[in-house]
Design a protein around this motif. Structure first.
Motif, PDB file in Angstrom:
ATOM      1  N   LEU A 468     -34.809   2.357  53.059  1.00  0.00           N
ATOM      2  CA  LEU A 468     -35.664   1.745  52.304  1.00  0.00           C
ATOM      3  C   LEU A 468     -35.135   1.453  50.779  1.00  0.00           C
ATOM      4  CD1 LEU A 468     -38.737   4.295  53.070  1.00  0.00           C
ATOM      5  CD2 LEU A 468     -38.059   2.066  54.186  1.00  0.00           C
ATOM      6  N   THR A 469     -35.582   0.266  50.369  1.00  0.00           N
ATOM      7  CA  THR A 469     -34.683  -0.281  48.950  1.00  0.00           C
ATOM      8  C   THR A 469     -36.003  -0.636  48.020  1.00  0.00           C
ATOM      9  OG1 THR A 469     -32.801  -1.040  50.085  1.00  0.00           O
ATOM     10  CG2 THR A 469     -33.391  -2.007  48.025  1.00  0.00           C
ATOM     11  N   LEU A 470     -36.118  -0.265  46.902  1.00  0.00           N
ATOM     12  CA  LEU A 470     -36.836  -0.459  45.938  1.00  0.00           C
ATOM     13  C   LEU A 470     -35.949  -1.104  44.543  1.00  0.00           C
ATOM     14  CD1 LEU A 470     -39.742  -0.776  45.013  1.00  0.00           C
ATOM     15  CD2 LEU A 470     -39.394   1.701  43.759  1.00  0.00           C
ATOM     16  N   VAL A 471     -36.244  -2.402  44.385  1.00  0.00           N
ATOM     17  CA  VAL A 471     -35.630  -3.161  43.053  1.00  0.00           C
ATOM     18  C   VAL A 471     -36.573  -3.361  42.129  1.00  0.00           C
ATOM     19  CG1 VAL A 471     -33.945  -5.075  42.538  1.00  0.00           C
ATOM     20  CG2 VAL A 471     -33.987  -4.062  44.874  1.00  0.00           C
ATOM     21  N   GLU A 472     -36.176  -2.833  40.931  1.00  0.00           N
ATOM     22  CA  GLU A 472     -37.181  -3.212  39.685  1.00  0.00           C
ATOM     23  C   GLU A 472     -36.391  -4.104  38.746  1.00  0.00           C
ATOM     24  OE1 GLU A 472     -39.514  -0.756  35.929  1.00  0.00           O
ATOM     25  OE2 GLU A 472     -38.372   0.145  37.485  1.00  0.00           O
ATOM     26  N   TYR A 473     -37.097  -5.097  38.131  1.00  0.00           N
ATOM     27  CA  TYR A 473     -36.690  -5.771  37.204  1.00  0.00           C
ATOM     28  C   TYR A 473     -37.264  -5.605  35.836  1.00  0.00           C
ATOM     29  CZ  TYR A 473     -33.652  -9.383  39.595  1.00  0.00           C
ATOM     30  OH  TYR A 473     -32.787  -9.792  40.413  1.00  0.00           O
ATOM     31  N   GLY A 474     -36.823  -4.920  34.902  1.00  0.00           N
ATOM     32  CA  GLY A 474     -37.567  -4.139  33.686  1.00  0.00           C
ATOM     33  C   GLY A 474     -36.824  -4.410  32.342  1.00  0.00           C
ATOM     34  N   ASP A 475     -37.782  -3.872  31.490  1.00  0.00           N
ATOM     35  CA  ASP A 475     -37.317  -3.899  29.980  1.00  0.00           C
ATOM     36  C   ASP A 475     -37.268  -2.367  29.270  1.00  0.00           C
ATOM     37  OD1 ASP A 475     -37.683  -3.803  27.139  1.00  0.00           O
ATOM     38  OD2 ASP A 475     -38.255  -5.793  27.387  1.00  0.00           O
ATOM     39  N   PHE A 476     -36.263  -2.176  28.842  1.00  0.00           N
ATOM     40  CA  PHE A 476     -36.179  -0.545  28.236  1.00  0.00           C
ATOM     41  C   PHE A 476     -37.268  -0.494  27.143  1.00  0.00           C
ATOM     42  CE2 PHE A 476     -31.773  -0.716  30.073  1.00  0.00           C
ATOM     43  CZ  PHE A 476     -31.997   0.156  31.014  1.00  0.00           C
ATOM     44  N   GLN A 477     -37.790  -1.307  26.583  1.00  0.00           N
ATOM     45  CA  GLN A 477     -38.774  -1.186  25.491  1.00  0.00           C
ATOM     46  C   GLN A 477     -40.195  -1.534  25.882  1.00  0.00           C
ATOM     47  OE1 GLN A 477     -36.923  -3.463  21.838  1.00  0.00           O
ATOM     48  NE2 GLN A 477     -37.583  -1.711  20.922  1.00  0.00           N
ATOM     49  N   CYS A 478     -40.418  -1.847  27.161  1.00  0.00           N
ATOM     50  CA  CYS A 478     -41.680  -2.300  27.797  1.00  0.00           C
ATOM     51  C   CYS A 478     -42.480  -1.142  28.141  1.00  0.00           C
ATOM     52  CB  CYS A 478     -41.347  -3.020  29.057  1.00  0.00           C
ATOM     53  SG  CYS A 478     -42.818  -3.154  29.720  1.00  0.00           S
ATOM     54  N   GLY A 479     -43.593  -0.978  27.488  1.00  0.00           N
ATOM     55  CA  GLY A 479     -44.411   0.453  27.698  1.00  0.00           C
ATOM     56  C   GLY A 479     -44.897   0.417  29.132  1.00  0.00           C
ATOM     57  N   PHE A 480     -44.953  -0.458  29.830  1.00  0.00           N
ATOM     58  CA  PHE A 480     -45.394  -0.619  31.348  1.00  0.00           C
ATOM     59  C   PHE A 480     -44.219  -0.209  32.164  1.00  0.00           C
ATOM     60  CE2 PHE A 480     -48.704  -3.529  29.589  1.00  0.00           C
ATOM     61  CZ  PHE A 480     -49.605  -2.760  29.512  1.00  0.00           C
ATOM     62  N   CYS A 481     -43.140  -0.734  31.697  1.00  0.00           N
ATOM     63  CA  CYS A 481     -42.121  -0.149  32.605  1.00  0.00           C
ATOM     64  C   CYS A 481     -41.651   1.307  32.244  1.00  0.00           C
ATOM     65  CB  CYS A 481     -40.723  -0.950  31.982  1.00  0.00           C
ATOM     66  SG  CYS A 481     -40.562  -2.752  32.357  1.00  0.00           S
ATOM     67  N   ARG A 493     -39.351  11.463  44.900  1.00  0.00           N
ATOM     68  CA  ARG A 493     -39.678  12.875  45.543  1.00  0.00           C
ATOM     69  C   ARG A 493     -40.207  12.867  46.938  1.00  0.00           C
ATOM     70  NH1 ARG A 493     -41.232  13.843  39.997  1.00  0.00           N
ATOM     71  NH2 ARG A 493     -43.532  13.425  40.933  1.00  0.00           N
ATOM     72  N   GLU A 494     -41.112  11.858  47.180  1.00  0.00           N
ATOM     73  CA  GLU A 494     -41.670  11.974  48.590  1.00  0.00           C
ATOM     74  C   GLU A 494     -40.790  11.479  49.567  1.00  0.00           C
ATOM     75  OE1 GLU A 494     -45.171  11.612  49.470  1.00  0.00           O
ATOM     76  OE2 GLU A 494     -46.171  12.310  47.859  1.00  0.00           O
ATOM     77  N   LEU A 495     -39.959  10.166  49.311  1.00  0.00           N
ATOM     78  CA  LEU A 495     -39.075   9.806  50.301  1.00  0.00           C
ATOM     79  C   LEU A 495     -37.485  10.183  50.483  1.00  0.00           C
ATOM     80  CD1 LEU A 495     -40.051   5.929  49.931  1.00  0.00           C
ATOM     81  CD2 LEU A 495     -41.045   7.743  51.620  1.00  0.00           C
ATOM     82  N   GLY A 496     -37.215  10.958  49.295  1.00  0.00           N
ATOM     83  CA  GLY A 496     -35.855  11.499  49.278  1.00  0.00           C
ATOM     84  C   GLY A 496     -34.749  10.714  49.717  1.00  0.00           C
ATOM     85  N   ASP A 497     -33.888  10.933  50.403  1.00  0.00           N
ATOM     86  CA  ASP A 497     -32.614  10.232  50.912  1.00  0.00           C
ATOM     87  C   ASP A 497     -33.195   8.944  51.811  1.00  0.00           C
ATOM     88  OD1 ASP A 497     -31.195  11.985  49.673  1.00  0.00           O
ATOM     89  OD2 ASP A 497     -30.693  13.028  51.576  1.00  0.00           O
ATOM     90  N   ARG A 498     -34.262   8.806  52.004  1.00  0.00           N
ATOM     91  CA  ARG A 498     -34.744   7.650  52.704  1.00  0.00           C
ATOM     92  C   ARG A 498     -34.753   6.344  51.765  1.00  0.00           C
ATOM     93  NH1 ARG A 498     -40.144   8.145  55.122  1.00  0.00           N
ATOM     94  NH2 ARG A 498     -39.443   6.205  56.373  1.00  0.00           N
ATOM     95  N   LEU A 499     -34.783   6.521  50.228  1.00  0.00           N
ATOM     96  CA  LEU A 499     -34.880   5.348  49.363  1.00  0.00           C
ATOM     97  C   LEU A 499     -33.782   5.338  48.389  1.00  0.00           C
ATOM     98  CD1 LEU A 499     -37.013   3.643  47.693  1.00  0.00           C
ATOM     99  CD2 LEU A 499     -37.231   5.616  46.114  1.00  0.00           C
ATOM    100  N   ARG A 500     -33.337   4.135  48.045  1.00  0.00           N
ATOM    101  CA  ARG A 500     -32.443   3.736  47.209  1.00  0.00           C
ATOM    102  C   ARG A 500     -33.370   3.034  46.131  1.00  0.00           C
ATOM    103  NH1 ARG A 500     -27.981  -0.575  49.486  1.00  0.00           N
ATOM    104  NH2 ARG A 500     -29.726  -2.184  50.560  1.00  0.00           N
ATOM    105  N   TYR A 501     -33.082   3.286  45.065  1.00  0.00           N
ATOM    106  CA  TYR A 501     -33.674   2.481  43.798  1.00  0.00           C
ATOM    107  C   TYR A 501     -32.841   1.817  43.109  1.00  0.00           C
ATOM    108  CZ  TYR A 501     -35.791   1.818  39.142  1.00  0.00           C
ATOM    109  OH  TYR A 501     -35.999   1.390  38.127  1.00  0.00           O
ATOM    110  N   VAL A 502     -32.922   0.706  42.623  1.00  0.00           N
ATOM    111  CA  VAL A 502     -31.972  -0.413  41.954  1.00  0.00           C
ATOM    112  C   VAL A 502     -32.816  -0.890  40.734  1.00  0.00           C
ATOM    113  CG1 VAL A 502     -30.576  -2.126  42.125  1.00  0.00           C
ATOM    114  CG2 VAL A 502     -30.907  -1.131  44.205  1.00  0.00           C
ATOM    115  N   TRP A 503     -31.978  -0.804  39.418  1.00  0.00           N
ATOM    116  CA  TRP A 503     -32.714  -1.340  38.238  1.00  0.00           C
ATOM    117  C   TRP A 503     -31.797  -2.641  38.096  1.00  0.00           C
ATOM    118  CZ3 TRP A 503     -36.326  -0.706  34.326  1.00  0.00           C
ATOM    119  CH2 TRP A 503     -35.817  -1.311  33.282  1.00  0.00           C
ATOM    120  N   ARG A 504     -32.465  -3.399  37.648  1.00  0.00           N
ATOM    121  CA  ARG A 504     -31.972  -4.754  37.150  1.00  0.00           C
ATOM    122  C   ARG A 504     -32.729  -5.108  35.654  1.00  0.00           C
ATOM    123  NH1 ARG A 504     -31.051  -8.261  42.677  1.00  0.00           N
ATOM    124  NH2 ARG A 504     -29.306  -7.025  43.516  1.00  0.00           N
ATOM    125  N   HIS A 505     -31.970  -6.061  34.872  1.00  0.00           N
ATOM    126  CA  HIS A 505     -32.496  -6.222  33.537  1.00  0.00           C
ATOM    127  C   HIS A 505     -33.343  -7.440  33.500  1.00  0.00           C
ATOM    128  CE1 HIS A 505     -29.780  -2.997  32.101  1.00  0.00           C
ATOM    129  NE2 HIS A 505     -28.786  -3.566  32.847  1.00  0.00           N
TER     130      HIS A 505
END
Length: 621
Positions: A468-481, A493-505
């Motif tokens: 499972l893959t989750l990619v986020e496009y975000g901003d370090f000063q964004c309150g919603f991020c 915590r729920e998915l454990g090793d089944r998930l890889r999370y990716v951050w992009r700017h």
């Protein structure tokens, strides 16, 4: 940086963003694009006026530009025609700005590394060679085969203006590609002018020019008064080039290549802001001068000069050049002669067909053999449209007409060829872009993740080979991020090793003044293996992200601070963030945070349970 407009997105799907901020960002985008269009439209207007003037009164047109102007003091005098004054003096300013752009691209831009530069460089070389070859083949036997330089260069001003007028939606990466290509194209054109179209060469004045250029290089070490020294030495170098027989416009390029360029040091910028705050608290002349000088010195002189001269080049120099050089008579006899002229057809085929084949053909081969890097948004059809636009060879093409052809009749035929080729190239590019937009409608843009997750490139939290893959496009000063980080942690915590999370700017540079610096700082930290540690520290204190705070964080995390500071100003770090921003633009990301769940764009709320449900459902699909 790319022209990316992003707004914060509330986690509540019913909530709306600030409409005033949205209107402001749209107004800024339109104003920036408007400046490009104005320059191109002025150039077009000057072209039309020159043609109309020459056809209404050919004698008055040539009589005006043949007017002699004498410049000098006492026995030191220079005699120019108005035409020569424009082509030899004013165009030196144009070539100076070209040289500044070349210097910047090789120092901190797209051409800093071969891996990034490979595609536009090879496309530019093919775009120089193929048109010249086609011209020579078609004009063979005309006696003007040596005029092949007319077809080698693309007009950057018209290229950028035309892209703004008829280009596709989200053209950021195509624009970067074409500008990098244009820089290499300009280097080739300038080299050919110097090597092929220089006559009556006298090497002695070049000794004076070399001394002047050495002085220009050393001027950077003066503590004050650099502007006057630069200006004086620039005039001396230009006069030396004029006396040597090498075209004096090339002096502008030589000078520009010696002007220092560097990325702003964030601490210098912070110091300038401190001085500005001091002036606000105690306004006086001394503080005002100190604040102004500090702000100015925080930006490299290369970029200051580009910003200062760009309006004059776009609004004055290039329109005057067109007015002085495009005055071709379009009588029946001249058009009939052009229609059967091998020179005219050599120019048309060279620019329209040669540029397209050179640029598009070379990139197609590179893509076929998987050579070089093609980012999201740089598709084959967009490169085809850009390759067609490269056939607009206006300014330097007309400039070389005077250098390569002595016969006035053939000059007119050549100018007809340049104008016809530019019109055909513009129309052809517009058709390609419209067809491309029809095949790939806007509503399909950004539904899937354009750049696949790459463990060698991306910042991945979790098992690299997780299903499972989750990619986020975000901003370090964004309150919603910041709020989204809690959801992501719960999902992990729920998915454990089944998930890889990716951050992009996707920093909101218009609303968060330190967001870009924070993104680049996280990339500098990643070079020491501590991206996510630095990310957490940035989110933990969003109000304090000035350069001094960033350096303090690096110290607290045990980073090599000296290496960290060097990486902060590196072109590679800036390019990594810029790539993510261009990817976001290519996918029409207009709100952050934006999530991609197993490669598909996520819509709706992004609380932990919604994200887990979306991950499970798309995994099954």
């Amino acid at each position: 940086m790319p022209n990316l407009t992003i707004i914060e997105r509330s986690p509540d799907p019913e909530a709306t963003t600030d409409s005033g901020a949205r209107r402001l960002s749209i107004a800024e985008r339109l104003r920036s694009a408007g400046q490009v269009r104005i320059g191109a439209l002025l150039l077009l207007a000057a072209t039309i006026i020159a043609i109309a003037w020459a056809n209404i009164s050919y004698d008055s047109y040539h009589g005006f530009w043949d007017t002699h102007v004498t410049l000098g003091v006492a026995d030191l005098r220079l005699d120019f025609t108005l035409h020569a004054l424009v082509n030899d003096a004013l165009m030196a300013i144009f070539f100076f700005t070209v040289g500044l752009e070349v210097r910047r691209e090789f120092a901190i831009g797209e051409l800093t590394t071969w891996s990034r530069a490979m595609v536009p460089v090879l496309a530019a070389i093919a775009g120089l060679a193929v048109p010249a070859l086609l011209y020579v083949l078609i004009s063979s036997g005309s006696g003007h085969e040596n005029a092949w330089g007319i077809v080698i260069s693309t007009d950057t001003a018209f290229l950028v203006g035309a892209l703004a007028l008829i280009g596709p939606k989200a053209p950021g990466r195509l624009r970067v590609f074409l500008l990098a290509l244009a820089v290499v194209d300009d280097i080739g054109a300038l080299s050919i002018i110097a090597l092929v179209y220089t006559e009556n060469f006298n090497p002695l004045p070049l000794i004076v020019a070399a001394v002047g250029l050495a002085g220009i290089f050393l001027t950077r070490y003066l503590r004050s008064g650099r502007g006057l020294v630069y200006a004086t030495l620039a005039i001396i170098v230009w006069l030396a080039f004029l006396g040597s027989g090498v075209h004096p416009t090339l002096a502008g390029v030589a000078i520009a290549l010696l002007v220092p360029v560097y990325r702003p040091d964030r601490r210098d910028v912070e110091h300038a802001l401190d001085l500005a705050r001091t002036f606000r608290q105690s306004p006086n002349t001394e503080y005002a001068r100190a604040a102004a000088n500090s702000l100015r010195e925080s930006i490299s002189i290369n970029e200051r000069l580009q910003s200062a001269y760009a309006p004059y080049v776009a609004y004055v120099v290039l329109p005057l050049f067109a007015l002085a050089n495009v005055g071709v008579q379009l009588s029946v006899d001249i058009l009939a002669g052009a229609a059967t002229s091998m020179v005219t057809w050599g120019i048309i085929v060279g620019l329209v067909v040669g540029k397209f084949l050179g640029v598009y053909g070379s990139t197609a081969l590179l893509r076929l053999f998987r050579v070089g890097e093609f980012g999201p948004g740089l598709t084959g059809e967009r490169i085809a449209g850009g390759g067609a636009l490269c056939g607009i060879g206006f300014t330097i093409s007309l400039f070389i007409v005077d250098l390569a052809i002595a016969d006035e009749t053939v000059q007119n035929e050549a100018r007809v060829g340049v104008l016809a080729a530019s019109i055909i190239a513009f129309v052809l590019a517009a058709l390609i872009f419209r067809i491309s937009d029809a095949v790939h409608p806007a509503e399909e843009l950004g539904r899937t993740l354009e750049r696949p997750v790459n463990p060698a490139r991306d910042h991945i939290f979790g098992a690299v080979d997780a299903p499972l893959t989750l990619v986020e496009y975000g901003d370090f000063q964004c309150g919603f991020c910041l709020k989204a980080t809690g959801s992501v942690e719960e999902v992990h915590r729920e998915l454990g090793d089944r998930l890889r999370y990716v951050w992009r700017h996707a920093p909101l540079t218009r609303y968060h003044p330190n967001a870009l610096a924070a993104a680049e700082a996280s990339e500098a930290a990643s070079l020491q293996g501590k991206f996510f540690e630095f990310e957490r520290s940035l989110f933990a204190d969003q109000e304090n992200q000035l350069p001094s705070h960033i350096i303090r964080r690096a110290q607290e995390l045990g980073l090599d601070v000296e290496r960290f500071e060097a990486d902060l100003t590196s072109a590679a770090v800036a390019a990594r963030v810029r790539d993510d921003m261009l990817d976001a633009e290519a996918m029409d990301i207009t709100a952050v945070p934006t999530f991609f769940v197993n490669g598909r764009r996520h819509t709706g709320p992004y609380d932990a349970q919604s994200l887990i449900r979306a991950l499970e459902e798309t995994a099954e699909a």
